[in-house]
Design a protein around this motif. Structure first.
Motif, short mmCIF file in Angstrom:
data_model
loop_
_atom_site.label_atom_id
_atom_site.label_comp_id
_atom_site.label_asym_id
_atom_site.label_seq_id
_atom_site.Cartn_x
_atom_site.Cartn_y
_atom_site.Cartn_z
N ALA A 228 29.59 43.28 36.44
CA ALA A 228 30.59 42.58 37.22
C ALA A 228 30.04 41.83 38.43
CB ALA A 228 31.66 43.58 37.68
N HIS A 229 29.00 42.40 39.08
CA HIS A 229 28.55 41.82 40.34
C HIS A 229 27.02 41.84 40.43
CE1 HIS A 229 32.41 41.39 42.49
NE2 HIS A 229 32.80 42.41 41.76
N ASP A 230 26.54 41.18 41.47
CA ASP A 230 25.09 41.13 41.73
C ASP A 230 24.65 42.19 42.72
OD1 ASP A 230 24.76 38.89 40.05
OD2 ASP A 230 25.36 37.54 41.67
N ASP A 231 25.57 43.02 43.18
CA ASP A 231 25.25 44.10 44.10
C ASP A 231 26.30 45.20 43.91
OD1 ASP A 231 24.09 45.61 46.16
OD2 ASP A 231 23.71 43.82 47.40
N ALA A 232 26.21 46.24 44.70
CA ALA A 232 27.08 47.41 44.56
C ALA A 232 28.56 47.05 44.61
CB ALA A 232 26.76 48.41 45.67
N ILE A 233 29.36 47.72 43.77
CA ILE A 233 30.81 47.58 43.83
C ILE A 233 31.34 48.65 44.78
CG2 ILE A 233 32.96 47.68 42.52
CD1 ILE A 233 31.40 46.80 40.06
N ASN A 234 32.13 48.22 45.76
CA ASN A 234 32.61 49.14 46.80
C ASN A 234 34.09 49.44 46.74
OD1 ASN A 234 30.01 49.27 47.98
ND2 ASN A 234 30.39 47.36 49.10
N GLY A 235 34.87 48.61 46.06
CA GLY A 235 36.31 48.82 46.05
C GLY A 235 36.97 48.24 44.81
N LEU A 236 38.07 48.88 44.37
CA LEU A 236 38.86 48.42 43.23
C LEU A 236 40.34 48.51 43.57
CD1 LEU A 236 37.13 50.26 40.23
CD2 LEU A 236 36.95 47.83 40.76
N VAL A 237 41.12 47.56 43.06
CA VAL A 237 42.57 47.63 43.19
C VAL A 237 43.15 46.83 42.03
CG1 VAL A 237 42.73 45.59 44.68
CG2 VAL A 237 44.51 47.33 44.78
N CYS A 239 46.92 45.20 40.22
CA CYS A 239 48.33 44.87 40.40
C CYS A 239 48.69 43.70 39.49
CB CYS A 239 48.61 44.49 41.86
SG CYS A 239 50.36 44.40 42.26
N LYS A 240 49.88 43.76 38.90
CA LYS A 240 50.42 42.67 38.09
C LYS A 240 49.43 42.20 37.02
CE LYS A 240 54.27 42.47 40.41
NZ LYS A 240 55.56 42.87 39.80
N GLY A 241 48.78 43.13 36.36
CA GLY A 241 47.88 42.78 35.27
C GLY A 241 46.52 42.27 35.68
N VAL A 242 46.21 42.31 36.97
CA VAL A 242 44.92 41.81 37.47
C VAL A 242 44.18 42.94 38.19
CG1 VAL A 242 43.72 40.12 38.90
CG2 VAL A 242 45.86 39.49 37.73
N MET A 243 42.90 43.12 37.87
CA MET A 243 42.03 44.09 38.53
C MET A 243 41.09 43.33 39.47
SD MET A 243 40.61 47.03 39.08
CE MET A 243 41.60 47.94 37.91
N TYR A 244 41.02 43.78 40.73
CA TYR A 244 40.13 43.16 41.71
C TYR A 244 38.99 44.11 42.05
CZ TYR A 244 44.10 39.98 42.42
OH TYR A 244 45.12 39.08 42.23
N SER A 245 37.77 43.59 42.04
CA SER A 245 36.60 44.38 42.41
C SER A 245 35.92 43.74 43.62
CB SER A 245 35.62 44.48 41.24
OG SER A 245 35.20 43.20 40.79
N ALA A 246 35.65 44.55 44.65
CA ALA A 246 35.01 44.07 45.87
C ALA A 246 33.58 44.56 45.90
CB ALA A 246 35.76 44.57 47.10
N SER A 247 32.65 43.69 46.28
CA SER A 247 31.24 44.02 46.15
C SER A 247 30.43 43.67 47.39
CB SER A 247 30.65 43.29 44.93
OG SER A 247 29.24 43.41 44.88
N ALA A 248 29.29 44.33 47.48
CA ALA A 248 28.33 44.03 48.55
C ALA A 248 27.69 42.66 48.36
CB ALA A 248 27.25 45.11 48.59
N ASP A 249 27.93 42.00 47.22
CA ASP A 249 27.40 40.65 47.04
C ASP A 249 28.25 39.59 47.74
OD1 ASP A 249 29.64 40.31 45.44
OD2 ASP A 249 28.54 40.19 43.54
N GLY A 250 29.30 40.04 48.46
CA GLY A 250 30.13 39.11 49.22
C GLY A 250 31.22 38.45 48.41
N LYS A 251 31.55 39.00 47.25
CA LYS A 251 32.58 38.42 46.39
C LYS A 251 33.61 39.47 46.00
CE LYS A 251 29.57 34.95 44.16
NZ LYS A 251 28.34 35.27 44.88
N ILE A 252 34.83 39.02 45.85
CA ILE A 252 35.89 39.78 45.20
C ILE A 252 36.19 39.07 43.89
CG2 ILE A 252 38.30 40.53 45.29
CD1 ILE A 252 38.02 40.66 48.34
N LYS A 253 36.08 39.78 42.79
CA LYS A 253 36.32 39.16 41.49
C LYS A 253 37.62 39.69 40.88
CE LYS A 253 31.55 37.95 40.37
NZ LYS A 253 30.46 37.99 39.36
N ALA A 254 38.35 38.79 40.24
CA ALA A 254 39.60 39.13 39.58
C ALA A 254 39.38 39.20 38.08
CB ALA A 254 40.67 38.09 39.92
N TRP A 255 39.86 40.29 37.47
CA TRP A 255 39.66 40.51 36.04
C TRP A 255 41.02 40.73 35.38
CZ3 TRP A 255 34.49 40.21 34.86
CH2 TRP A 255 33.59 40.42 35.92
#
Length: 417
Positions: A228-237, A239-255
């Motif tokens: 998912a990311h180029d560095d550690a994943i630190n948070g997940l949430v 809602c409404k069919g979308v998963m968000y992952s927050a990372s130490a690579d400075g990005k939040i990705k929507a899945w």
């Protein structure tokens, strides 16, 4: 105006990844979540042993409180408190010392302890009569909760399950390179699991190994492993069919789940960019899925508005703390942010997603690592639980700070919008 508090039932005793702690650069309720902290709560199973308890109702003088109130300090952990979860009438807190304490509401007495010796606990999630704990040893443990036995919290499985291992270990194509001269099955995490959430029949786990794994709740089988990311994943949430992952690579990705010839899998729907060289440590999303907020190691909370066609527009950049934002939670229009500066910021979401500071909570003697808000409405506000590296859990009453009640905010705890 004086504000007096009388409580009718509340009788209270009252190794992080390096990028989580970046030095700030010199620049000027939420859905199912886990930001090293938050948990997913559901009642999808009628087997849940928990019953609703009457919550203590503060008596309010003059119709409203002026600001937050400290209700209790809970001590007993042998290590830093790393995550919190609500579980029916209980609040669960886990620590880097491998212990999980179950506090029973409303008196907040210790009801049980479990999990000792299973590796430092990094994340908690609950659904029905099951509790999921993520550990530094790269495993997820499943506990069944039942009042019919002496062992109320009983370990019933570990992910990946033995059945999953047996079905994959013989085939070489199921192994992936995790580091030089070392391979693992793709169903295994190769580093600490930092965050968990349960959503829509799936368990999602994020790890410092940069992968996001998807497990089916019904049989605990690992279905996907996403780089998912180029560095550690630190948070997940979610809602409404979308998963968000927050990372130490400075990005939040929507899945989101996609349908193709291989069945239903998760695909990337969008990328929410943060500040350069700044870690995202936490992510939260509003109940309607429209607003997404990420907390960074530079002390900023950044906000996006979700638009149609899977697009997100940056709408706010708020310098929330002087040090890193480590955790967040949402309760309606109120966002709470916990920081390495030992304080909790209270923010109200304004028009177009902007954040207005309405309060600051102080009291912890160490960085605030996890936050959990109770969905129960208490005297025009809600209960907020905070866990810290000072090994304590604190309980606060926080008003909702409605737009039509600006006078609720004390001058020394707020700034003008």
């Amino acid at each position: 105006m004086n504000s007096l508090v009388a409580q009718t039932e509340f009788s209270a005793p009252m190794d992080l990844k390096p990028k989580l702690w970046n030095t700030p650069p010199s620049t000027s309720s939420s859905c199912s979540s886990s930001s090293c902290s938050s948990s997913s709560i559901s009642s999808e199973s009628d087997e849940s042993p928990f019953c609703s308890q009457r919550i203590p109702i503060p008596i309010v003088s003059g119709g409203f409180f002026h600001s937050h109130r400290s209700l209790s300090v809970l001590s007993g952990h042998v290590g830093s408190v790393s995550c919190l979860a609500l579980c029916g009438e209980f609040i669960l807190s886990a620590s880097q010392g491998k212990d999980i304490i179950v506090w029973q509401q409303p008196d907040l007495r210790v009801f049980a302890k479990f999990g000792q010796g299973d590796g430092s606990v990094k994340a908690l999630a609950t659904v029905g009569n099951k509790v999921f704990t993520a550990h530094q040893d790269s495993r997820i443990r499943v506990w069944k909760v039942s009042r019919s036995s002496e062992n109320v919290f009983k370990l019933v499985d570990t992910l990946p399950t033995t059945k999953d291992y047996l079905g994959k270990f013989m085939k070489q194509s199921n192994y992936v390179q995790t580091r030089r001269h070392h391979k693992r099955l793709w169903i295994e995490h190769a580093d600490s699991i930092s965050c968990l959430t349960v959503y829509n029949g799936f368990i999602y786990s994020g790890s410092w190994d940069k992968t996001l794994k998807v497990w089916r709740l019904s049989d605990l089988k690992c279905l996907e492993s996403i780089k998912a990311h180029d560095d550690a994943i630190n948070g997940l949430v979610a809602c409404k069919g979308v998963m968000y992952s927050a990372s130490a690579d400075g990005k939040i990705k929507a899945w989101g789940r996609k349908k193709d010839g291989k069945g239903e899998e998760h695909g990337l729907k969008g990328v929410l960019e943060g500040h350069k060289d700044v870690s995202f440590n936490a992510v939260v999303v509003s109940e309607d899925g429209k607003w997404v907020y990420g907390g960074g190691s530079d002390g900023f909370v950044m906000g996006w508005e979700g638009l149609e066609s899977c697009c997100w527009k940056l709408v706010s950049e708020t310098k929330a703390h002087e040090m890193a934002v480590l955790c967040m939670c949402l309760m309606g229009e109120i966002l709470c942010s916990g920081s390495a500066d030992k304080t909790i910021g209270i923010w109200r979401r304004e028009t177009f997603g902007k954040l207005c500071k309405v309060g600051v909570i102080s009291g912890h003697e160490g960085p605030v690592k996890c936050l959990q808000a109770s969905p129960n409405r208490i005297g025009g506000g809600f209960l907020l639980y905070s866990g810290s590296l000072d090994r304590s859990v604190r309980v606060w009453w926080v008003p909702r700070y409605n737009n039509d009640a600006e006078e609720q905010v004390e001058d020394n705890n707020s700034t003008r919008c």
